[in-house]
Design an enzyme around this catalytic site. Structure first.
Site, PDB file in Angstrom:
ATOM      1  N   CYS A  68      -2.368   3.025   1.572  1.00  0.00           N
ATOM      2  CA  CYS A  68      -1.183   3.574   2.906  1.00  0.00           C
ATOM      3  C   CYS A  68      -1.365   5.115   2.571  1.00  0.00           C
ATOM      4  CB  CYS A  68       0.049   2.863   2.572  1.00  0.00           C
ATOM      5  SG  CYS A  68       1.276   3.859   3.423  1.00  0.00           S
ATOM      6  N   CYS A  71       2.463   6.580   2.533  1.00  0.00           N
ATOM      7  CA  CYS A  71       3.040   6.053   1.103  1.00  0.00           C
ATOM      8  C   CYS A  71       2.344   6.896  -0.151  1.00  0.00           C
ATOM      9  CB  CYS A  71       2.634   4.681   0.813  1.00  0.00           C
ATOM     10  SG  CYS A  71       3.137   3.431   1.862  1.00  0.00           S
TER      11      CYS A  71
END
Ligand code: ZN
Length: 147
Positions: A68, A71
């Site tokens: 991600c 993230c």
């Protein structure tokens, strides 16, 4: 009577000590490492539950995954935040890819998700990356809110 506080170490040991010792860089009774390293602690699903059940401090959890982008971008900021909060807050990281049980338990629908917990209960949640000043403000507001 001295007030006691419990904290889970990175090694998994539940430490209990008097609140006054919080400011004195407390060490783990088993592994002798500082209980506050200035960095977030990466935890498994199982270890997360241990922290939630035994943390005398509020907990901020970053649910993330290696694939991600947002993230990964948020990670250095979260680490910086860990340095700033010192011994006021416990910062944990949960890799939702490796720990799908935790993601399911917390009903994580998108990442990154930040969950702020106190005394075993989630008191606030936020999804998506956030800048450091906003993160600070969000945490302070929610921890000082009257219920
Ligand atoms: Zn330890």
């Amino acid at each position: 009577m001295q007030q006691k506080i419990k904290l889970v170490c990175d090694c998994g040991t539940i430490n209990q000590f008097s609140v006054e010792r919080l400011d004195g860089n407390p060490m783990c009774g088993i592994c002798s490492q500082p209980l506050f390293s200035g960095k977030p602690i990466s935890v498994t699903s199982e270890r997360l539950i241990k922290h939630i059940e035994h943390s005398g401090l509020p907990i901020l959890i970053d649910f993330w995954a290696p694939w991600c982008g947002p993230c990964v971008n948020f990670a250095p900021l979260f680490e910086q935040f860990a340095g700033l909060v010192g011994n006021q807050l416990r910062l944990l990281k949960v890799d939702t890819e490796a720990n799908q049980q935790a993601a399911a338990d917390f009903n994580i629908r998108s990442i990154p998700t930040l969950s702020l917990m106190r005394e075993g209960k989630e008191i606030a949640r936020q999804t998506g990356g956030v800048a450091l000043p906003q993160l600070q403000k969000w945490v302070v507001e929610n921890l000082t809110k009257k219920y």
